[in-house]
Design a protein around this motif. Structure first.
Motif, PDB file in Angstrom:
ATOM      1  N   ARG A 121       0.626  -1.266  -0.039  1.00 44.43           N
ATOM      2  CA  ARG A 121       0.075  -0.014   0.096  1.00 44.43           C
ATOM      3  C   ARG A 121       0.696   1.322  -0.084  1.00 44.43           C
ATOM      4  NH1 ARG A 121      -4.409  -1.632   4.652  1.00 44.43           N
ATOM      5  NH2 ARG A 121      -5.520  -3.670   3.333  1.00 44.43           N
ATOM      6  N   LEU A 122       2.004   1.219   0.682  1.00 37.98           N
ATOM      7  CA  LEU A 122       2.748   2.369   0.892  1.00 37.98           C
ATOM      8  C   LEU A 122       3.495   2.647  -0.408  1.00 37.98           C
ATOM      9  CD1 LEU A 122       4.316   1.687   4.266  1.00 37.98           C
ATOM     10  CD2 LEU A 122       3.000   3.690   3.717  1.00 37.98           C
ATOM     11  N   VAL A 123       4.045   1.563  -1.352  1.00 36.38           N
ATOM     12  CA  VAL A 123       4.768   1.960  -2.530  1.00 36.38           C
ATOM     13  C   VAL A 123       3.647   2.229  -3.523  1.00 36.38           C
ATOM     14  CG1 VAL A 123       5.802   0.252  -4.167  1.00 36.38           C
ATOM     15  CG2 VAL A 123       6.446  -0.116  -2.206  1.00 36.38           C
ATOM     16  N   GLU A 124       2.401   1.718  -3.405  1.00 40.77           N
ATOM     17  CA  GLU A 124       1.433   2.121  -4.568  1.00 40.77           C
ATOM     18  C   GLU A 124       1.269   3.777  -4.237  1.00 40.77           C
ATOM     19  OE1 GLU A 124      -0.936   2.022  -7.557  1.00 40.77           O
ATOM     20  OE2 GLU A 124       0.364   0.514  -6.976  1.00 40.77           O
ATOM     21  N   ALA A 125       0.945   3.856  -2.962  1.00 37.18           N
ATOM     22  CA  ALA A 125       0.760   5.511  -2.487  1.00 37.18           C
ATOM     23  C   ALA A 125       1.881   6.374  -3.146  1.00 37.18           C
ATOM     24  CB  ALA A 125       0.493   5.510  -1.261  1.00 37.18           C
ATOM     25  N   ALA A 126       3.066   5.803  -2.996  1.00 40.47           N
ATOM     26  CA  ALA A 126       4.397   6.570  -3.062  1.00 40.47           C
ATOM     27  C   ALA A 126       4.299   7.051  -4.491  1.00 40.47           C
ATOM     28  CB  ALA A 126       5.477   5.734  -2.639  1.00 40.47           C
ATOM     29  N   SER A 161       7.574  -8.970  -7.177  1.00 44.04           N
ATOM     30  CA  SER A 161       7.150  -7.677  -7.993  1.00 44.04           C
ATOM     31  C   SER A 161       7.237  -6.453  -6.896  1.00 44.04           C
ATOM     32  CB  SER A 161       5.745  -7.823  -8.560  1.00 44.04           C
ATOM     33  OG  SER A 161       4.809  -8.089  -7.584  1.00 44.04           O
ATOM     34  N   LEU A 162       7.103  -6.803  -5.414  1.00 45.65           N
ATOM     35  CA  LEU A 162       6.817  -5.893  -4.378  1.00 45.65           C
ATOM     36  C   LEU A 162       8.350  -5.487  -4.308  1.00 45.65           C
ATOM     37  CD1 LEU A 162       5.488  -4.122  -2.329  1.00 45.65           C
ATOM     38  CD2 LEU A 162       5.465  -6.254  -0.859  1.00 45.65           C
ATOM     39  N   ILE A 163       9.178  -6.383  -4.200  1.00 45.53           N
ATOM     40  CA  ILE A 163      10.712  -6.180  -3.615  1.00 45.53           C
ATOM     41  C   ILE A 163      11.248  -5.134  -4.998  1.00 45.53           C
ATOM     42  CG2 ILE A 163      12.933  -7.089  -3.278  1.00 45.53           C
ATOM     43  CD1 ILE A 163      10.491  -7.609  -1.232  1.00 45.53           C
ATOM     44  N   VAL A 164      11.146  -5.541  -6.198  1.00 47.79           N
ATOM     45  CA  VAL A 164      11.442  -4.894  -7.223  1.00 47.79           C
ATOM     46  C   VAL A 164      11.084  -3.554  -7.359  1.00 47.79           C
ATOM     47  CG1 VAL A 164      11.689  -4.549  -9.982  1.00 47.79           C
ATOM     48  CG2 VAL A 164      11.675  -6.739  -8.827  1.00 47.79           C
ATOM     49  N   ALA A 165       9.714  -3.231  -7.073  1.00 48.46           N
ATOM     50  CA  ALA A 165       9.060  -2.083  -6.872  1.00 48.46           C
ATOM     51  C   ALA A 165       9.804  -1.018  -5.630  1.00 48.46           C
ATOM     52  CB  ALA A 165       7.271  -1.975  -6.786  1.00 48.46           C
ATOM     53  N   ALA A 167      13.089  -0.052  -6.688  1.00 45.98           N
ATOM     54  CA  ALA A 167      13.164   1.113  -7.581  1.00 45.98           C
ATOM     55  C   ALA A 167      12.746   2.267  -7.184  1.00 45.98           C
ATOM     56  CB  ALA A 167      12.085   0.774  -8.868  1.00 45.98           C
ATOM     57  N   LEU A 168      12.226   2.477  -5.927  1.00 42.05           N
ATOM     58  CA  LEU A 168      11.866   3.662  -5.372  1.00 42.05           C
ATOM     59  C   LEU A 168      13.030   3.906  -4.299  1.00 42.05           C
ATOM     60  CD1 LEU A 168       8.175   3.183  -4.031  1.00 42.05           C
ATOM     61  CD2 LEU A 168       8.979   5.108  -5.660  1.00 42.05           C
ATOM     62  N   GLY A 169      13.964   2.909  -4.106  1.00 46.01           N
ATOM     63  CA  GLY A 169      15.245   3.246  -3.256  1.00 46.01           C
ATOM     64  C   GLY A 169      15.158   3.249  -2.082  1.00 46.01           C
ATOM     65  N   LEU A 170      14.019   2.266  -1.602  1.00 49.76           N
ATOM     66  CA  LEU A 170      13.824   1.920  -0.271  1.00 49.76           C
ATOM     67  C   LEU A 170      14.775   0.949   0.195  1.00 49.76           C
ATOM     68  CD1 LEU A 170      10.265   1.582  -0.270  1.00 49.76           C
ATOM     69  CD2 LEU A 170      11.483   3.736  -0.127  1.00 49.76           C
ATOM     70  N   ARG A 171      15.354   0.810   1.508  1.00 47.59           N
ATOM     71  CA  ARG A 171      15.895   0.048   2.153  1.00 47.59           C
ATOM     72  C   ARG A 171      15.453  -1.051   2.830  1.00 47.59           C
ATOM     73  NH1 ARG A 171      18.369   5.050   2.165  1.00 47.59           N
ATOM     74  NH2 ARG A 171      17.054   5.724   3.909  1.00 47.59           N
ATOM     75  N   VAL A 172      14.873  -1.997   2.358  1.00 44.13           N
ATOM     76  CA  VAL A 172      14.308  -3.148   2.817  1.00 44.13           C
ATOM     77  C   VAL A 172      14.878  -4.312   2.990  1.00 44.13           C
ATOM     78  CG1 VAL A 172      12.205  -4.619   2.153  1.00 44.13           C
ATOM     79  CG2 VAL A 172      12.064  -2.255   1.547  1.00 44.13           C
ATOM     80  N   THR A 173      14.681  -4.834   4.352  1.00 45.53           N
ATOM     81  CA  THR A 173      15.254  -6.058   4.514  1.00 45.53           C
ATOM     82  C   THR A 173      14.291  -7.413   4.959  1.00 45.53           C
ATOM     83  OG1 THR A 173      17.357  -5.171   5.351  1.00 45.53           O
ATOM     84  CG2 THR A 173      16.778  -7.521   6.192  1.00 45.53           C
ATOM     85  N   ARG A 174      14.242  -8.251   3.971  1.00 43.70           N
ATOM     86  CA  ARG A 174      13.290  -9.341   4.050  1.00 43.70           C
ATOM     87  C   ARG A 174      13.720 -10.074   5.636  1.00 43.70           C
ATOM     88  NH1 ARG A 174      12.991 -11.577  -1.983  1.00 43.70           N
ATOM     89  NH2 ARG A 174      15.022 -10.506  -1.712  1.00 43.70           N
ATOM     90  N   THR A 175      12.721 -10.674   6.272  1.00 48.41           N
ATOM     91  CA  THR A 175      13.213 -11.301   7.671  1.00 48.41           C
ATOM     92  C   THR A 175      12.417 -12.376   7.660  1.00 48.41           C
ATOM     93  OG1 THR A 175      11.454 -10.319   8.979  1.00 48.41           O
ATOM     94  CG2 THR A 175      13.263  -9.004   8.823  1.00 48.41           C
TER      95      THR A 175
END
Length: 390
Positions: A153-158, A184-188, A191-199
């Motif tokens: 939801r955050l990626v879509e809103a961003a 696709s979520l991780i790629v998106a 692409a926004l430059g977010l620092r995401v770590t999958r746990t």
């Protein structure tokens, strides 16, 4: 022995106070949803002195369990998390406190000596998340923990709201767990430059203990008969009032090493990266061949427009059971050749013909558990009953 108290997870200040006291040797805490403050839990009796927290599992694939976590396990998890990130920091709480991911945000804050920022309002709204993130201290590392539906939801809103995009970029790290995230979520997000770590982890491991496939400091991972087992100082003591389940889930080697036997199938690559293949209880026998629905789901989610699809079992007169795909209505899902495309995706992933999905169900909204995970039981019941979504 010491008392166990039930605390409303919606009263974050009260829950934080109770957790701080529990970590210092006070009464153990059982966070529960709903209004109210602290209520004595008379029917649960007492717990061992070392226990600080009881967390009830979501019960997404099994009956709920009440996990006993010691103060030592919670601290070990918090310290390992700090070492894997940018050190102690300030957290934004965006998950319910009665789930381990939410409770751990509070524990990490206590250990770091910081005050968490709490997301206001009911439910999850990107604008409220952005407003809460603006209250974070700019002089400290900033973190949050999310589940995939929230990040989606955050990626879509961003994409259309600069305020949300700026809020996401404030975080030094966004932990993403609770369930597998679609590629696709991780790629998106990337692409926004977010620092995401999958746990990867569970209530039984005091939350995430494997980050981006690599075990945290002090954590060991092994595969036994295809199932993932985890060892480390953050393991739970067991289950409240359930010695049989405790004995089944926690085993001790001859050298004294204690392991938690997860319900997940996986393998560890040559470079030490853990790969989860799916749930052990989500393996079906289709035409005499074992099929891990998690692997089918991973292949299906690689298809554009199916990033949130869920794969469930359906009965089949000839094969016994087959895989079926449930997803929300989209242009891609509604295409006449969509099922053929999904079958091709499973073939391309190297799965056996028995893994090919035989049915595609389009619904207006996926049923979710309170944790944000898809309610697979509800979906399987729907598929068996053949109901139409209104």
């Amino acid at each position: 022995m010491k008392p166990l108290v039930r605390v409303s997870a919606t009263d974050v200040a009260g829950l934080t106070f109770a957790l701080r006291r529990a970590l210092s040797g006070g009464p153990a805490v059982w966070p529960v949803p709903g209004a109210g403050r602290v209520v004595a839990l008379e029917d649960a009796g007492e717990v061992e002195d070392g226990i600080a927290l009881v967390v009830e599992t979501s019960g997404s694939t099994d009956a709920p369990k009440r996990v006993l976590l010691s103060g030592a396990a919670l601290r070990a998890s918090a310290v390992a998390t700090e070492a894997a990130l940018s050190g102690p920091g300030q957290w934004l709480l965006a998950l319910p406190g009665h789930y381990i991911a939410g409770a751990q945000v509070l524990v990490r804050s206590i250990v770091a000596g910081t005050e968490p920022v709490v997301l206001d309002g009911d439910g999850f709204e990107p604008t409220a998340f952005a407003a809460a993130s603006a209250r974070l201290d700019r002089l400290r590392p900033r973190y949050t923990s999310l589940v995939p539906v929230q990040l989606s939801r955050l990626v879509e809103a961003a994409r259309t709201d600069r305020t949300v995009a700026d809020a996401l970029h404030r975080f030094d790290r966004i932990l993403l767990g609770g369930q597998a995230a679609s590629p696709s979520l991780i790629v998106a997000a990337d692409a926004l430059g977010l620092r995401v770590t999958r746990t990867y982890g569970s209530s039984e491991t005091a939350g995430g203990c494997v980050y981006d496939g690599r075990a945290l400091d002090g954590v060991r991972v092994r595969i036994v008969d295809g199932r993932v087992e985890v060892s480390g100082p953050m393991l739970a003591d067991g289950y409240l009032g359930d010695p049989a389940r405790t004995a089944d889930a926690f085993v001790t080697d001859a050298d004294g090493t204690r392991w938690y036997r997860t319900g997940d199938l996986g393998d560890v690559a040559y470079d030490g990266i853990l790969r989860i293949r799916g749930r052990a209880d989500d393996v079906i026998i289709s035409g005499g061949v074992k099929v891990a629905l998690g692997e089918v789901e991973r292949a299906v989610r690689s298809v554009p427009g199916f990033g949130d699809a869920v794969v469930v079992r359906v009965p089949d007169a000839e094969w016994g059971e087959r895989a079926a795909v449930v997803t929300m209505r989209t242009d891609a899902a509604a295409a006449s050749d969509a099922l053929t495309t999904l079958v091709a995706a499973t073939d391309a992933a190297g799965l056996t013909p028995a893994a090919r999905p035989v049915r595609l169900e389009l619904i207006d909204r996926l049923p979710l558990l309170a944790s944000g995970k898809p309610d697979r039981r509800a979906l399987e019941a729907r598929m068996r009953g053949g109901r139409e979504e209104g």
